[in-house]
Design a protein around this motif. Structure first.
Motif, PDB file in Angstrom:
ATOM      1  N   LEU A  73      -7.510 -33.576  -5.334  1.00  0.00           N
ATOM      2  CA  LEU A  73      -8.874 -33.052  -5.398  1.00  0.00           C
ATOM      3  C   LEU A  73      -9.850 -34.217  -5.287  1.00  0.00           C
ATOM      4  O   LEU A  73      -9.808 -35.157  -6.075  1.00  0.00           O
ATOM      5  N   ILE A  74     -10.743 -34.151  -4.310  1.00  0.00           N
ATOM      6  CA  ILE A  74     -11.743 -35.190  -4.073  1.00  0.00           C
ATOM      7  C   ILE A  74     -13.110 -34.515  -4.089  1.00  0.00           C
ATOM      8  O   ILE A  74     -13.291 -33.460  -3.485  1.00  0.00           O
ATOM      9  N   ALA A  75     -14.075 -35.096  -4.783  1.00  0.00           N
ATOM     10  CA  ALA A  75     -15.418 -34.518  -4.861  1.00  0.00           C
ATOM     11  C   ALA A  75     -16.467 -35.593  -4.587  1.00  0.00           C
ATOM     12  O   ALA A  75     -16.317 -36.740  -5.005  1.00  0.00           O
ATOM     13  N   TYR A  76     -17.527 -35.212  -3.895  1.00  0.00           N
ATOM     14  CA  TYR A  76     -18.655 -36.085  -3.603  1.00  0.00           C
ATOM     15  C   TYR A  76     -19.937 -35.356  -3.990  1.00  0.00           C
ATOM     16  O   TYR A  76     -20.031 -34.142  -3.862  1.00  0.00           O
ATOM     17  N   ALA A  77     -20.943 -36.092  -4.417  1.00  0.00           N
ATOM     18  CA  ALA A  77     -22.229 -35.492  -4.778  1.00  0.00           C
ATOM     19  C   ALA A  77     -23.368 -36.357  -4.241  1.00  0.00           C
ATOM     20  O   ALA A  77     -23.225 -37.569  -4.097  1.00  0.00           O
ATOM     21  N   SER A 103     -15.213 -26.211  -1.160  1.00  0.00           N
ATOM     22  CA  SER A 103     -16.518 -25.850  -1.685  1.00  0.00           C
ATOM     23  C   SER A 103     -17.539 -26.888  -1.253  1.00  0.00           C
ATOM     24  O   SER A 103     -17.211 -28.063  -1.075  1.00  0.00           O
ATOM     25  N   TRP A 104     -18.799 -26.437  -1.085  1.00  0.00           N
ATOM     26  CA  TRP A 104     -19.863 -27.360  -0.752  1.00  0.00           C
ATOM     27  C   TRP A 104     -21.156 -26.862  -1.331  1.00  0.00           C
ATOM     28  O   TRP A 104     -21.302 -25.743  -1.709  1.00  0.00           O
ATOM     29  N   GLY A 149     -23.141 -31.134  -2.999  1.00  0.00           N
ATOM     30  CA  GLY A 149     -21.831 -31.696  -3.258  1.00  0.00           C
ATOM     31  C   GLY A 149     -20.797 -31.075  -2.356  1.00  0.00           C
ATOM     32  O   GLY A 149     -21.044 -30.052  -1.709  1.00  0.00           O
ATOM     33  N   VAL A 150     -19.655 -31.704  -2.313  1.00  0.00           N
ATOM     34  CA  VAL A 150     -18.547 -31.211  -1.506  1.00  0.00           C
ATOM     35  C   VAL A 150     -17.247 -31.488  -2.259  1.00  0.00           C
ATOM     36  O   VAL A 150     -17.111 -32.531  -2.903  1.00  0.00           O
ATOM     37  N   GLU A 151     -16.336 -30.516  -2.221  1.00  0.00           N
ATOM     38  CA  GLU A 151     -15.033 -30.682  -2.844  1.00  0.00           C
ATOM     39  C   GLU A 151     -13.951 -30.421  -1.807  1.00  0.00           C
ATOM     40  O   GLU A 151     -14.022 -29.452  -1.064  1.00  0.00           O
ATOM     41  N   LEU A 152     -12.973 -31.308  -1.792  1.00  0.00           N
ATOM     42  CA  LEU A 152     -11.856 -31.188  -0.871  1.00  0.00           C
ATOM     43  C   LEU A 152     -10.556 -31.104  -1.655  1.00  0.00           C
ATOM     44  O   LEU A 152     -10.375 -31.838  -2.629  1.00  0.00           O
ATOM     45  N   LEU A 153      -9.661 -30.240  -1.241  1.00  0.00           N
ATOM     46  CA  LEU A 153      -8.322 -30.163  -1.809  1.00  0.00           C
ATOM     47  C   LEU A 153      -7.394 -30.642  -0.717  1.00  0.00           C
ATOM     48  O   LEU A 153      -7.147 -29.936   0.260  1.00  0.00           O
TER      49      LEU A 153
END
Length: 145
Positions: free
Chosen positions: A113-117, A144-145, A134-138
């Protein structure tokens, strides 16, 4: 899914009479500034504007490239002007140039799980409110964004 999304783009372009317009490379102008208090900017029919925004909102689930632009235009329901309508039509003309663009979820990939804001403080030119995203990558899949 890919074919249905592309077909939907062509259907909404035809529905709103924009299928013959030239495409744009971006859905939003750089340093866009839509104001609600321009005296010379004529008012427009809110019914058409809402129908266009609603059609675009449906697409945002698989088209993060238009998500910000559509949500930004969604803020102007109460005092619609011609400049707002032109901005929404720009998104449609962008879609005309890139109807097949969208998310693809491959089966392979890890489960990290990687998240950026990203946040700005008081950056909205209309009301000086802050904007965040923000953006979340699995693995390598956007969830999600």
């Amino acid at each position: 899914m890919y074919v249905h999304r592309t077909k939907y783009v062509y259907e909404i372009l035809k529905r709103f009479g924009l299928e013959d317009r030239l495409p744009y490379d971006t859905p939003l102008l750089t340093n866009h500034k839509l104001m609600t208090d321009k005296e010379k900017d004529p008012k427009v029919d809110p019914t058409l504007y809402r129908a266009m925004i609603g059609s675009l909102m449906y697409l945002t689930t698989l088209r993060p490239d238009i998500k910000f632009s559509v949500c930004l235009r969604d803020r102007y329901y109460s005092n619609l002007k011609e400049s707002h309508m032109k901005a929404v039509k720009r998104i449609f003309r962008y879609l005309k140039g890139k109807p097949k663009l969208g998310l693809r979820y491959p089966a392979e990939g890890g489960l990290d799980l990687i998240a950026y804001a990203d946040i700005d403080f008081g950056g909205c030119p209309t009301n000086r409110k802050s904007t965040s995203g923000g953006v979340e990558l699995l693995g390598n899949r956007l969830v999600s964004w």
